[in-house]
Design a protein around this motif. Structure first.
Motif, PDB file in Angstrom:
ATOM      1  N   ALA A  69      -1.141 -22.229 -17.317  1.00  0.00           N
ATOM      2  CA  ALA A  69      -1.430 -21.069 -18.161  1.00  0.00           C
ATOM      3  C   ALA A  69      -2.712 -20.379 -17.718  1.00  0.00           C
ATOM      4  N   SER A  95      -1.202 -17.719 -15.342  1.00  0.00           N
ATOM      5  CA  SER A  95      -0.750 -16.935 -16.504  1.00  0.00           C
ATOM      6  C   SER A  95       0.705 -17.253 -16.841  1.00  0.00           C
ATOM      7  N   ASP A 141       3.061 -18.580 -19.263  1.00  0.00           N
ATOM      8  CA  ASP A 141       3.253 -18.992 -20.652  1.00  0.00           C
ATOM      9  C   ASP A 141       4.611 -19.684 -20.808  1.00  0.00           C
ATOM     10  N   ASP A 142       4.877 -20.201 -22.008  1.00  0.00           N
ATOM     11  CA  ASP A 142       6.082 -20.994 -22.217  1.00  0.00           C
ATOM     12  C   ASP A 142       7.362 -20.181 -22.006  1.00  0.00           C
TER      13      ASP A 142
END
Length: 245
Positions: free
Chosen positions: A68, A72, A74-75
């Motif tokens: 993350a 960068s 994210d899920d």
């Protein structure tokens, strides 16, 4: 040594290394070993691997936190990425754990999920024929359900090296094939560099790789000798080319 065969492609995120009193200080090591660089395709990329995102990346952060922060990721993007990788695995375009079978798939992956990321290198691996066979023969499945690692699968095709306009030779790596299909390298043992220099007049170039030798066989024999202080795994010579895209 004779012909070289394509072992696949690695997409690596490389940052300047900390090598005090060395010409390599501040430069990335463009080795095929992920002991020194992050592979943008790894076990965390597969939706079926059972990988725990909260496993530690290092002493300070988890894999989830590292990806993350640095990428960068994210899920939601991670879920898209793992679905993409699963599809490409099923079609044979990627191989466990970190190998792209063709350059086009690696480029698509980079441009889709890491479009703004700098300091990335797409490395083509070419392996000497004798070493390729040694690597292939090293695979010993533990059960009928265990799939063949990507490097073994790719080398089994014995696809000869070609002179491609978008590939630039960087040098040669002395690499040991681990049981999971990843690599160690002579860089994993810093004391080996002095020994290799004294025995074989090998010196590192600006990429942290070796320039060509007329005969690599004595080096390979030395690395595969039980008395040499390195991992007891098959070692061989990997020609490293950068794919320009």
């Amino acid at each position: 040594m004779g012909n070289y065969y394509l072992g696949g492609y690695l997409l690596l995120h490389c940052l300047p290394g900390n090598y005090p009193d060395s010409p390599l200080d501040g430069k990335p090591l463009l080795t095929c070993s992920t002991c020194f660089n992050d592979s943008l395709l790894d076990d965390w990329s597969y939706c079926w691997s059972g990988f725990d995102k909260n496993d530690p990346y290092d002493a300070w952060v988890t894999i989830r936190e590292h990806l993350a922060s640095v990428y960068s990721l994210d899920d939601i993007t991670w879920e898209r990425l793992s679905g993409w990788v699963n599809e490409k695995y099923e079609t044979g375009n990627v191989g466990w754990p970190a190998l792209f079978m063709d350059a086009a798939t690696a480029i698509e992956y980079k441009q889709t999920f890491f479009p703004q990321l700098n300091d990335c290198y797409l490395l083509a691996l070419y392996i000497d024929g004798n070493d390729a066979q040694r690597f292939i023969d090293s695979w010993r499945p533990q059960n009928d359900m265990e799939g063949m690692p990507g490097i073994h699968r790719k080398l089994s095709a014995f696809q000869p090296e070609q002179a491609l306009f978008n590939e630039t030779l960087l040098g040669y790596d002395i690499a040991g094939l681990d049981i999971d299909g990843g690599f160690h390298t002579s860089h994993c043992h810093s004391s080996l560099h002095d020994e290799l220099c004294q025995r074989f007049a090998l010196t590192l170039n600006s990429h942290g790789l070796y320039d060509a030798l007329d005969d690599w066989q004595p080096v390979v024999d030395y690395m595969n000798n039980d008395k040499t202080v390195c991992e007891p795994i098959p070692w061989g010579i990997v020609k490293i080319k950068q794919v320009i895209f």
